[in-house]
Design an enzyme around this catalytic site. Structure first.
Site, PDB file in Angstrom:
ATOM      1  N   ASP A 162      47.453  30.113  48.072  1.00  0.00           N
ATOM      2  CA  ASP A 162      46.508  31.072  47.560  1.00  0.00           C
ATOM      3  C   ASP A 162      45.152  30.380  47.619  1.00  0.00           C
ATOM      4  OD1 ASP A 162      45.502  33.218  45.973  1.00  0.00           O
ATOM      5  OD2 ASP A 162      45.498  31.807  44.320  1.00  0.00           O
ATOM      6  N   THR A 180      41.977  31.413  45.977  1.00  0.00           N
ATOM      7  CA  THR A 180      41.173  31.365  44.779  1.00  0.00           C
ATOM      8  C   THR A 180      41.877  30.591  43.689  1.00  0.00           C
ATOM      9  OG1 THR A 180      40.379  33.498  45.390  1.00  0.00           O
ATOM     10  CG2 THR A 180      39.921  32.767  43.157  1.00  0.00           C
ATOM     11  N   LYS A 188      32.389  48.559  39.960  1.00  0.00           N
ATOM     12  CA  LYS A 188      32.241  47.425  40.877  1.00  0.00           C
ATOM     13  C   LYS A 188      33.589  47.170  41.541  1.00  0.00           C
ATOM     14  CE  LYS A 188      33.289  43.262  38.262  1.00  0.00           C
ATOM     15  NZ  LYS A 188      33.359  43.293  36.808  1.00  0.00           N
TER      16      LYS A 188
END
Lengths: 344, 1085
Positions: B453, B455, B607
């Site tokens: 992964d 992040t 957002k």
């Protein structure tokens, strides 16, 4: 985070050598010199050992006389079990070309007799043999009890099949004078067998002690009559019996029968000349297509006259040397290459 | 997520599958379910306080389980049978049991003790271990079950044991207590009906989460008042969270962001006021208090128990993970089968030859070895069968029980080295590595592909706001006011600035559209405003954004009574009423808030990922921003787009209604909510975009292939289509050719799919997944080895992993050093075990040819039993724990070494045959060497002869010494423990032999070993023969070691010169395409 440094410390793994896999350790590094040194020394050791062993083995003498065929008529007679009470003797003359120096040992050797069969090996009673309970025969099948339900002593297949030929060695000084070569029937067994594992019942009169028991079916006489002259060689303590009871590892085996009593004429060993074996032939071997022979042998520090150990050592030593020469060659070529590599 | 083939080929390929938790994309459509009627079957009705609600039709008492937690497996009564049953389900144990039973029933050459004792030992040790573990569980259960709780009964506070709680009971929980079961929060002693909860003990997240009471019951704060409540709760029957179920992988993407809203839960409460008219309110995860969580910062709460005991979410999720088996274990089983085959062959050969041999009568029954009556009567077929079994028993030591014990011990003890390693210790989180399973240690040395992964794993997960663009104008590096700080570097923004209003709108959006909380210290409210604000959020992006807004002068001051307070550039405080939060999820990949300004306008701020936002805004606005977003993405920043829309009051009415309706739904709530959200978030106006930098641990890296989630879904999910298979194979082929592959914007499910796809490649390569977040759990569980990072995104990944380490960089040592060593150790252990037992049994087999196939054992029973348990067990155990054939520093610095053991290299056919032939050679040498030795008249100078037991003992002595010295030759790392154990074992053997032969053992029928050993040693020839045979047996091995050493030395020289040329050609200096990731070394890793 209120928890103070103490807490921090407890979570930090110990910095011990074991836990960090950093134990002080010795690593094996092979330098060419060390390896070659070890190889050469090993080679030398093996070669020396081999030569010594071969020489020692060569210094011994061994005569083997197979009397299965020579005493064919006796063998034939014994093939029929019903003839057990008929005596059969057989004399085998032979010539000893050189004298046998030192202690001479007489062995009988059987071919094709499987003393190591699983059921056979187990068919004995140690409790009985140690003299504690002469009627303990549980493990002795199929020779536990006689037909009239009395326990057999000594019970079991091993005891029942005990080698019962009598072998007498005579020295024929000339055609008329024959001397019986004196043989000792003591010291044939392991010390522990004779003094710990095999014991007669405590009583003075063995025959009393064995009352209520039967002799094994193949035996001509009961256990307490094995050696009437010497009470220390009678009953379970009989050397021949004890020797027989130690089962051999292979179907072809030798067992110690006697050793030369070095007195008078034979003080130095067996002198060269004409000898003969006078054999009372009792033990049937042709029934299982086996053979038997008598072996006379002298021994040295390393045992009998087998060349095996000496040859094995010599060959190993030679191979080790070969290998070390080969390695030396590789080493030198590599070294040269390295030089050239660096010169470039 | 990143895939790194570790050794397959140069160049090492990296397959980077990147995921932004914030912007992963919905790929698979949720399985369409009939959303129409709500089925009653899946729901339960709970009556608050167990007061029946008048007016409802017949009160049907539903039976619920009590609140007892049973994590233990056994009780005192069923322990023995159940444990034994489970142990004998293992094939190996069962095999040994069979052997033992055969020995007991059939007359076999070896006593049942020889196999019964080791088996008993193994079973007992395992039973004790499992019993102890179960006792610990019992104790823990009891602690939970017997803890005191307070229940409101008849308006009184009653003290009870936790296990007595029934569904429907109203429970009072005080501050800092843990919840005894799953509760619906009815009221807390605060005016707004909220309470703070920490789930540190469940998933390791220590931040407080707010939970809300049902609005209508907030006021019921005393025992009396709560007792007057008449209400019924309808909720789903208990079900575990979906991400645990790997077989339902298609549902994985439903997996809730644990960080945001806890486990999935929907329900409805009907409150009956005096007028008997029910008021229905929706219940969601925010109303549910989980068993095991702790109440914080709240004096006390009242809640009603909805799920108890084994039906609580915690208990349901407490399920053992599916067991992973390592490649080595599979090899062991393969070897086992080979050896089983050898065993059966040997037994069959011996049986056949026995009957051939016995076909002549004098061999069948020689006069000296007559059969018993019983033997004569037994059927021949039966006799043959028992003979076969007897031979099997005689040779059964070829598959030793002790190997399983040793392997288990090696794994168990060996795994400590990982948790002990101080290099894995991280000061920041004050923890080291954690081993959750010891079964896979060696698999760490076999990894072909690494999936990571990005992040938080490759990066630090500490984000920094870098720049933003408002209406296509770029703003960067601001510290003071927005005014005058517009950057002038980009062509787009040259002397150009967005409208002031737009700027402010954008910043307000950043301040309002998030789920950030302010950490409440003990201080008074006023103090928090002035002092440094500490933001807490499960997503570090949001914090970065809020902090970014602060830099531009808009400060978020927190929530107060449902109003968000923002300090603007003019230091004025603006308040916005928070009407709705449309939570983020991995499928929508955006979140929105609906707020009401002081002026009464209703605004929606949204957002989300560009791909999730762009389609929902008016088209003409996109272009300018898009350029920015793409440029930022190329620089490796995490980008988010911000949009807003104004909602007319009428529209809001409708939206509000829809939202509440969806929230009330008991079934398919998520789909309904999603649909409503979808409707709301349309026709927005794009304001701008943000770029956040996620600091990477390490340097740049090139990638061969970049693919995003939606494309991937075409490849993976276009199912039933023959062409999809084609795409898949093309995709895989491209992946194989690349150093690294980067997959971006993936759903958690896709991560697992990618792993599975690679896992099923030809040659089934070993995969390793590493990740830190809940969204990585699926791939961690899917891959062969799953590694969790104890990062900032909670402990979900670490808890589900096989190993967890604090940082990504620790992976290097974990694989290169620990993995390599474990693999070498265990592979050697396995080979050695089979080797030493073949050596052991072969002479016994050969002996059958000399004893008329009568099953006469060569060795004494004591030796048969002790060989594997005492004489040869400890040296190999010590070796398999301590050996470092290459030292750790070299291993970590030269990844090439790791490739040498790839593909289970040490357990392939070649090495296996080598060991087998070595064993066969040695066994033959032992036997025939001693055989020829025995051909002489006597081995002693006094003419005494030796019997079969002496023969066996000589063979055995040579065997023990050879086998132990062979290990000594293999040992490269001699610690004092190795010395102690190796020489100690040999000394013990000699000592034991003297002892065993030195006494007449009263319990033995046969004193066959009496003084055999001592007598044997009194012969010089025997000594010489033993030494020679040991030397001959080891000679090939010694030669090989010396030759290998020569070869290695020259190889090393080659290596060093190759390395020199490598460094010249260096690395192509292509500009890194997207990301900064692996370090230079880990490239070849």
């Amino acid at each position: 985070m209120e928890e103070t440094p103490q807490h921090c410390l407890s979570r930090l793994p110990d910095n011990s050598a074991l836990k960090q896999q950093e134990l002080p350790a010795h690593r094996l590094y092979f330098t060419a010199r060390r390896v070659l040194f070890v190889f050469f020394t090993t080679g030398i050791f093996c070669l020396c050992m081999g030569i010594i062993l071969i020489l020692s083995a060569r210094s011994t003498q061994e005569i083997e006389i197979n009397y299965t065929r020579i005493c064919a008529n006796c063998a034939k007679l014994r093939e029929n079990a019903s003839n057990f009470d008929k005596e059969c003797t057989c004399s085998i003359p032979f010539y000893l070309s050189g004298k046998m120096m030192g202690n001479v040992y007489m062995y009988y050797k059987l071919y094709g007799f499987y003393q190591n069969l699983y059921r056979y090996v187990r068919s004995r009673s140690n409790r009985q043999l140690v003299g504690k309970d002469v009627k303990a025969v549980e493990d002795c099948a199929p020779f536990k009890m006689s037909e009239n339900k009395t326990p057999i002593v000594p019970c079991g297949a091993i005891a029942n099949s005990m080698f019962n030929d009598t072998i007498i060695l005579s020295h024929n000084i000339n055609s008329s004078v024959q001397i019986k070569v004196p043989m000792l029937k003591s010291g044939l067994t392991w010390w522990t067998d004779k003094y710990v594992k095999f014991q007669n019942p405590s009583s003075k009169n063995l025959a009393d002690e064995f009352r209520g028991t039967t002799k094994p079916p193949n035996w001509p006489k009961p256990i307490y009559d094995l050696d009437k002259k010497d009470p220390r060689n009678n009953g379970f303590l009989n050397d021949d019996f004890i020797v027989w009871m130690r089962a051999a590892a292979f179907p072809t085996f030798k067992k110690l029968y006697g050793r030369l009593n070095r007195t008078h004429h034979f003080i130095e060993g067996l002198p060269a000349g004409n000898y003969s074996f006078n054999i009372t032939y009792n033990f049937p071997v042709t029934r299982f297509q086996g053979e038997k022979s008598v072996v006379l042998s002298t021994l040295t520090w390393c045992g009998g006259n087998s060349l095996f150990l000496g040859l094995a050592y010599t060959v190993t030593g030679a191979i080790t040397w070969l290998a070390s020469f080969a390695m030396m060659a590789i080493h030198i070529t590599l070294k040269n290459k390295q030089m050239s590599f660096f010169h470039q | 997520m990143e895939v790194t083939p570790l050794h397959r080929s140069p160049p090492a390929r990296l397959l980077e599958l990147l995921t932004h938790p914030q912007i992963s994309e919905a790929v698979c459509a949720p399985p369409s379910q009939c959303a129409g009627e709500e089925k009653r079957v899946g729901t339960r009705t709970v009556f608050v306080g167990n007061h029946s609600v008048s007016g409802t039709e017949a009160y049907v008492a539903q039976r619920f389980c009590d609140n007892r937690i049973v994590s233990s497996k056994y009780t005192l009564w069923n322990f023995l049978p159940k444990n034994l049953f489970e142990q004998f389900r293992r094939i190996a144990n069962f095999y040994f049991l069979i052997i033992f039973l055969v020995q007991v029933t059939v007359d076999t050459p070896t006593s049942p003790v020889t196999s019964g004792l080791p088996l008993f030992f193994v079973i007992t040790v395992t039973a004790i271990k499992q019993g102890y573990e179960d006792w610990l569980r019992h104790r823990a259960d009891n602690e939970v079950n017997k803890s005191t709780v307070y229940i409101i009964e008849n308006a009184k506070r009653v003290r009870k044991e936790s296990e007595k709680i029934k569904v429907g009971d109203v429970v009072e929980v005080q501050a800092d207590e843990t919840f005894p079961c799953d509760l619906i929060l009815l009221s807390s002693c605060t005016t707004d009906g909220t309470c703070y909860v920490t789930t540190a003990s469940l998933d390791g997240e220590s931040n407080c989460k707010i939970h809300y009471a049902v609005r209508d019951t907030i006021a019921l704060c005393t025992a009396e008042s709560i007792d007057t409540l008449r209400a019924a709760i309808e909720c789903e029957q208990p079900q575990p969270d979906l991400y645990k179920k790997m077989n339902q992988i298609s549902l994985v993407h439903y997996q809730p962001r644990i960080n945001h809203c806890g486990p999935r839960f929907v329900g409805r409460i009907n409150i009956y006021s005096n007028s008997l008219e029910a008021v229905a309110r929706s219940l969601g995860p925010e109303n549910l208090l989980l068993k095991g969580a702790t109440l914080k910062n709240t004096e006390k709460i009242y809640g009603v128990a909805v799920y108890t005991g084994m039906e609580t979410k915690m208990a349901l999720n407490y399920q053992g993970k599916s067991q992973k088996r390592s490649a080595v274990e599979k090899s062991i089983n393969a070897f086992l089968i080979v050896y089983l085959f050898i065993l059966l062959t040997k037994a069959a050969v011996c049986t056949t030859l026995k009957y051939v041999w016995q076909s002549t009568p004098y061999n069948d029954e020689p006069w000296y070895n007559q059969k018993t009556q019983k033997e004569r009567e037994t059927l021949k077929v039966l006799k043959m069968f028992t003979d076969f079994l007897s031979f099997m028993v005689l040779f059964n030591f070829i598959i030793p029980v002790s190997m399983y014990v040793t392997v288990e011990m090696q794994k168990f003890l060996g795994s400590f080295f990982i948790s002990w390693d101080k290099d894995f210790y991280d000061e920041e989180i004050n923890e080291g590595a954690l081993v959750n399973t010891s079964d896979l240690n060696e698999e760490l040395g076999q990894v072909d592909y690494v999936f990571t992964d990005k992040t938080g794993t490759l990066t630090e997960n500490s984000m920094e706001f870098i720049e933003c663009c408002i209406d296509g104008h770029k703003y960067k590096g601001v510290t003071q006011e927005v005014d005058g700080l517009s950057q002038t570097d980009g062509p787009l923004t040259y002397f150009d600035k967005a409208d002031k209003n737009r700027e402010e709108l954008f910043l307000r959006a950043l301040c309002l559209c998030h789920t950030v909380e302010i950490k409440t210290n003990d201080a008074v409210d006023g103090a928090t405003e002035s002092a440094e604000l500490t933001y807490i959020s499960s997503s570090p992006d949001e914090i970065a954004l809020v902090k970014g807004a602060k830099k531009y002068g808009f400060t978020f001051l927190g929530n107060r009574n449902g109003h968000m307070r923002v300090e603007n550039q003019r230091k004025e405080i603006e308040e916005y009423e928070l009407l709705h939060t449309l939570n983020f999820d991995a499928v929508r990949r955006r979140m929105s808030v609906i707020v009401k300004t002081q002026e009464g306008d209703i605004l929606l701020f949204c957002k989300g990922a560009d791909s999730a936002v762009f389609p929902r805004v008016q088209n003409h606005e996109i272009e300018l921003t898009k350029v920015h977003v793409e440029r930022n993405a190329m620089d490796g920043y995490r980008t988010l787009c911000v949009a807003f829309k104004e909602i007319a009051p009428d529209d809001y009415e409708r939206i509000n209604r829809q939202l509440i309706e969806a929230k009330m739904a008991l079934q398919d709530r998520e789909e309904k909510m999603e649909k409503v959200f979808d409707d709301i978030e349309t026709n927005m106006n794009l304001i701008g975009a943000t770029a956040v930098e996620d600091k990477a641990w390490t340097e740049h890296q090139e990638y061969g292939l970049i693919i995003d989630g939606s494309t991937l879904s075409l490849i993976l999910n276009s199912s039933q289509d023959s062409s999809s298979n084609n795409y898949k194979s093309i995709f895989l082929q491209i992946c194989m050719k690349c150093t690294a592959v980067l997959c971006c914007r993936m759903a958690p499910l896709q991560k697992a799919q990618i792993v599975r796809m690679v896992k099923n490649l030809k040659g089934s390569p070993i995969t390793l997944s590493i990740g830190d977040g809940a969204n990585d759990v699926s791939m961690i569980l899917e891959s062969h080895v799953g590694i969790g990072i104890k990062g900032k995104e909670g402990r979900q990944a670490a808890r589900n992993s096989d190993y967890s380490v604090p940082k990504f960089k620790h992976l290097k040592k974990l694989l290169l050093a620990h993995g390599h060593l474990y693999y070498v150790r265990i592979a050697h252990l396995v080979q050695y075990f089979f080797y030493k037992n073949l050596c052991f049994i072969l002479p016994q087999f050969l002996y059958q040819f000399f004893c008329g196939f009568s099953q006469q054992p060569l060795y004494d029973a004591a030796y048969l039993t002790m060989y594997n348990i005492c004489f040869t067990s400890l040296p190999i155990l010590a070796y398999s724990l301590l050996e470092q054939h290459i030292n750790i520093d070299t291993l970590t610095s030269d990844p090439r070494l790791y490739m040498k053991i790839s593909g289970n290299a040490m357990l392939q056919l070649g090495p296996f045959l080598y060991w087998t032939f070595l064993a066969a050679f040695e066994g033959t040498v032992f036997f025939f060497g001693t055989y020829f030795l025995f051909q002489t008249a006597s081995l002693e100078e006094n003419g005494k002869v030796y019997g079969n037991w002496t023969f066996g003992t000589i063979v055995f002595t040579v065997l023990v010494f050879t086998v132990t010295l062979k290990l000594a030759l293999d040992t490269r790392f001699w610690t004092w423990i190795n010395h102690f154990v190796i020489w100690g074992s040999l000394a013990f053997y000699v000592f034991f032999s003297f002892f065993w032969g030195g006494i007449i053992w009263p319990f033995l029928k046969q004193q066959r070993m009496y003084f055999v050993f001592a007598q044997m040693l009194s012969s010089v020839s025997t000594w010489l023969a033993i030494i020679l045979l040991i030397f001959i047996s080891l000679f090939p091995e010694i030669l090989l070691i010396v030759l290998k050493n020569v070869r290695r030395r020259s190889a090393r020289r080659n290596l060093s010169c190759r390395r020199a040329s490598d460094s010249l050609s260096a690395r192509p200096s292509v500009r890194p395409l997207l990301l900064r990731t692996f370090s230079d070394e880990s490239n070849v890793l």
